[in-house]
Scaffold this motif. Structure first.
Motif, mmCIF file in Angstrom:
data_model
loop_
_atom_site.group_PDB
_atom_site.id
_atom_site.type_symbol
_atom_site.label_atom_id
_atom_site.label_comp_id
_atom_site.label_asym_id
_atom_site.label_seq_id
_atom_site.Cartn_x
_atom_site.Cartn_y
_atom_site.Cartn_z
ATOM 1 N N ILE A 188 0.837 -1.200 0.000
ATOM 2 C CA ILE A 188 0.000 0.000 0.000
ATOM 3 C C ILE A 188 0.864 1.240 0.000
ATOM 4 C CG2 ILE A 188 -1.847 1.252 1.172
ATOM 5 C CD1 ILE A 188 -2.765 -1.510 0.431
ATOM 6 N N LEU A 189 0.579 2.148 -0.926
ATOM 7 C CA LEU A 189 1.243 3.449 -0.992
ATOM 8 C C LEU A 189 0.171 4.513 -0.800
ATOM 9 C CD1 LEU A 189 3.816 5.075 -1.494
ATOM 10 C CD2 LEU A 189 3.460 4.766 -3.948
ATOM 11 N N VAL A 190 0.270 5.251 0.296
ATOM 12 C CA VAL A 190 -0.770 6.198 0.690
ATOM 13 C C VAL A 190 -0.577 7.551 0.013
ATOM 14 C CG1 VAL A 190 -1.608 7.560 2.660
ATOM 15 C CG2 VAL A 190 -1.253 5.096 2.901
ATOM 16 N N LEU A 191 -1.680 8.146 -0.413
ATOM 17 C CA LEU A 191 -1.691 9.510 -0.940
ATOM 18 C C LEU A 191 -2.301 10.436 0.104
ATOM 19 C CD1 LEU A 191 -2.900 9.004 -4.625
ATOM 20 C CD2 LEU A 191 -0.640 9.752 -3.889
ATOM 21 N N THR A 192 -1.637 11.543 0.386
ATOM 22 C CA THR A 192 -2.132 12.449 1.414
ATOM 23 C C THR A 192 -1.860 13.898 1.037
ATOM 24 O OG1 THR A 192 -1.974 13.013 3.772
ATOM 25 C CG2 THR A 192 0.048 12.319 2.694
ATOM 26 N N THR A 193 -2.594 14.798 1.677
ATOM 27 C CA THR A 193 -2.403 16.225 1.437
ATOM 28 C C THR A 193 -1.372 16.810 2.390
ATOM 29 O OG1 THR A 193 -4.719 16.400 0.734
ATOM 30 C CG2 THR A 193 -3.579 18.451 1.276
ATOM 31 N N PHE A 194 -1.306 16.288 3.615
ATOM 32 C CA PHE A 194 -0.391 16.812 4.627
ATOM 33 C C PHE A 194 0.517 15.692 5.128
ATOM 34 C CE2 PHE A 194 -4.486 19.042 5.007
ATOM 35 C CZ PHE A 194 -4.082 20.324 4.631
ATOM 36 N N PHE A 241 4.161 6.773 2.068
ATOM 37 C CA PHE A 241 3.157 7.773 1.741
ATOM 38 C C PHE A 241 3.757 8.839 0.832
ATOM 39 C CE2 PHE A 241 5.249 9.331 5.525
ATOM 40 C CZ PHE A 241 5.371 10.703 5.331
ATOM 41 N N LEU A 242 2.877 9.469 0.071
ATOM 42 C CA LEU A 242 3.250 10.532 -0.858
ATOM 43 C C LEU A 242 2.313 11.709 -0.661
ATOM 44 C CD1 LEU A 242 3.545 8.478 -4.164
ATOM 45 C CD2 LEU A 242 5.453 9.316 -2.795
ATOM 46 N N LEU A 243 2.835 12.907 -0.830
ATOM 47 C CA LEU A 243 1.973 14.083 -0.873
ATOM 48 C C LEU A 243 1.340 14.179 -2.253
ATOM 49 C CD1 LEU A 243 4.139 16.742 0.997
ATOM 50 C CD2 LEU A 243 2.295 15.310 1.892
ATOM 51 N N LYS A 244 0.121 14.680 -2.309
ATOM 52 C CA LYS A 244 -0.607 14.721 -3.580
ATOM 53 C C LYS A 244 -0.035 15.722 -4.580
ATOM 54 C CE LYS A 244 -5.079 12.768 -2.333
ATOM 55 N NZ LYS A 244 -6.540 12.932 -2.355
ATOM 56 N N ASP A 245 0.889 16.582 -4.125
ATOM 57 C CA ASP A 245 1.501 17.516 -5.068
ATOM 58 C C ASP A 245 2.808 16.977 -5.651
ATOM 59 O OD1 ASP A 245 3.172 17.674 -2.884
ATOM 60 O OD2 ASP A 245 3.029 19.848 -2.636
ATOM 61 N N ILE A 246 3.054 15.681 -5.492
ATOM 62 C CA ILE A 246 4.261 15.070 -6.031
ATOM 63 C C ILE A 246 4.266 15.144 -7.544
ATOM 64 C CG2 ILE A 246 3.264 12.750 -6.209
ATOM 65 C CD1 ILE A 246 5.956 11.638 -5.265
ATOM 66 N N SER A 247 5.440 15.205 -8.145
ATOM 67 C CA SER A 247 5.535 15.260 -9.599
ATOM 68 C C SER A 247 5.208 13.883 -10.190
ATOM 69 C CB SER A 247 6.942 15.669 -10.027
ATOM 70 O OG SER A 247 7.874 14.632 -9.731
ATOM 71 N N PRO A 248 4.729 13.848 -11.441
ATOM 72 C CA PRO A 248 4.425 12.555 -12.069
ATOM 73 C C PRO A 248 5.627 11.617 -12.095
ATOM 74 C CG PRO A 248 3.442 14.337 -13.331
ATOM 75 C CD PRO A 248 4.313 14.988 -12.292
ATOM 76 N N GLU A 249 6.809 12.178 -12.359
ATOM 77 C CA GLU A 249 8.011 11.347 -12.435
ATOM 78 C C GLU A 249 8.315 10.682 -11.095
ATOM 79 O OE1 GLU A 249 7.799 14.283 -15.537
ATOM 80 O OE2 GLU A 249 7.873 14.556 -13.348
ATOM 81 N N ARG A 250 8.196 11.441 -10.027
ATOM 82 C CA ARG A 250 8.487 10.896 -8.700
ATOM 83 C C ARG A 250 7.419 9.895 -8.266
ATOM 84 N NH1 ARG A 250 9.879 14.871 -4.076
ATOM 85 N NH2 ARG A 250 10.352 12.850 -3.125
ATOM 86 N N LEU A 251 6.186 10.126 -8.672
ATOM 87 C CA LEU A 251 5.119 9.173 -8.354
ATOM 88 C C LEU A 251 5.405 7.825 -8.996
ATOM 89 C CD1 LEU A 251 2.359 8.323 -7.266
ATOM 90 C CD2 LEU A 251 1.327 9.342 -9.319
ATOM 91 N N ILE A 252 5.754 7.838 -10.268
ATOM 92 C CA ILE A 252 6.041 6.591 -10.984
ATOM 93 C C ILE A 252 7.224 5.870 -10.342
ATOM 94 C CG2 ILE A 252 6.849 5.648 -13.172
ATOM 95 C CD1 ILE A 252 5.193 7.972 -14.497
ATOM 96 N N GLN A 253 8.270 6.625 -10.026
ATOM 97 C CA GLN A 253 9.438 6.036 -9.370
ATOM 98 C C GLN A 253 9.048 5.430 -8.018
ATOM 99 O OE1 GLN A 253 12.495 8.828 -8.242
ATOM 100 N NE2 GLN A 253 14.056 7.238 -8.070
#
Length: 219
Positions: A79-85, A102-114
């Motif tokens: 599980i990889l969580v998406l969050t605002t804060f 977890f990832l912030l929702k403002d992450i770049s597309p490239e970093r999300l894929i990685q």
């Protein structure tokens, strides 16, 4: 090919994520879900490698959905969580339930894929400093003196490896610190996770803090 289940209650965000993943090499969209209950059902049927999980949703939220999915995943889904804060008690609860990161929702597309590829490989995807800030903000440290009872099943070497993992050290760092091979460090960590019933490296960090092995604020 890494299969991904996309979970988000906002149609526009979910559609954007699905479109991005369709275009990404090495990734395929296993399915999409607008809520936690649907995510649990689809994860059980589709067995995706990674679930990209929105954390705050009406009904069954991402925390409860994470727990249910991992309870039936037999180690096959992460599980990889998406969050605002980043300092979010819901994210902390998801990590405590076994989410890999977890990832912030403002992450770049490239970093999300990685990050998705990294999560599928079983690694943590966020900086140790961010992880520690989150965990130290919400951890409930054990009050017992001496070695915490939950950790008595671990050997002294396994305890040391867990402590170093919790302070943000990589396997390579730990190998250098303890004069061990990286494969040996990985074996020790796998034994720690098996003995304690943990499903992710992040969950191991949470356990180290909550058991009192590592004290919030310690260097």
């Amino acid at each position: 090919m890494t299969s991904v289940l996309v979970v988000d209650d906002q149609d526009l965000i979910r559609a954007g994520l699905v479109a991005l993943l369709h275009a990404a090499p090495g990734l395929e969209v296993a399915g999409e879900a607008p809520d936690g209950l649907t995510a649990v059902a689809l994860a059980a049927r589709l067995r995706p490698d990674v679930v990209l999980m929105d954390i705050r949703m009406p009904g069954l939220d991402g925390v409860a959905a994470t727990e249910r999915i991992l309870a039936g995943a037999a180690g096959g889904t992460r599980i990889l969580v998406l969050t605002t804060f980043d300092l979010d008690e819901y994210v902390y609860a998801a990590l405590r339930n076994g989410a890999s990161g977890f990832l912030l929702k403002d992450i770049s597309p490239e970093r999300l894929i990685q990050a998705i590829h990294t999560t599928a490989a079983g690694d943590m995807i966020f900086a140790p400093s961010v992880t520690r800030r989150l965990i130290e903000a919400y951890t409930r440290t054990g009050t017992q003196s001496g070695q915490p009872s939950v950790l008595t099943v671990l050997t002294s070497r396994e305890l040391e490896v867990l402590r170093l993992v919790a302070t943000g050290r990589t396997n390579a760092d730990i190998a250098a610190d303890l004069t061990l091979g990286e494969a040996t460090v990985k074996t020790h960590l796998n034994r720690v996770m098996t003995k304690l019933g943990l499903s992710s490296r992040a969950q191991a960090v949470v356990t180290a803090y909550e058991s009192g092995l590592v004290v919030p604020g310690a260097g």
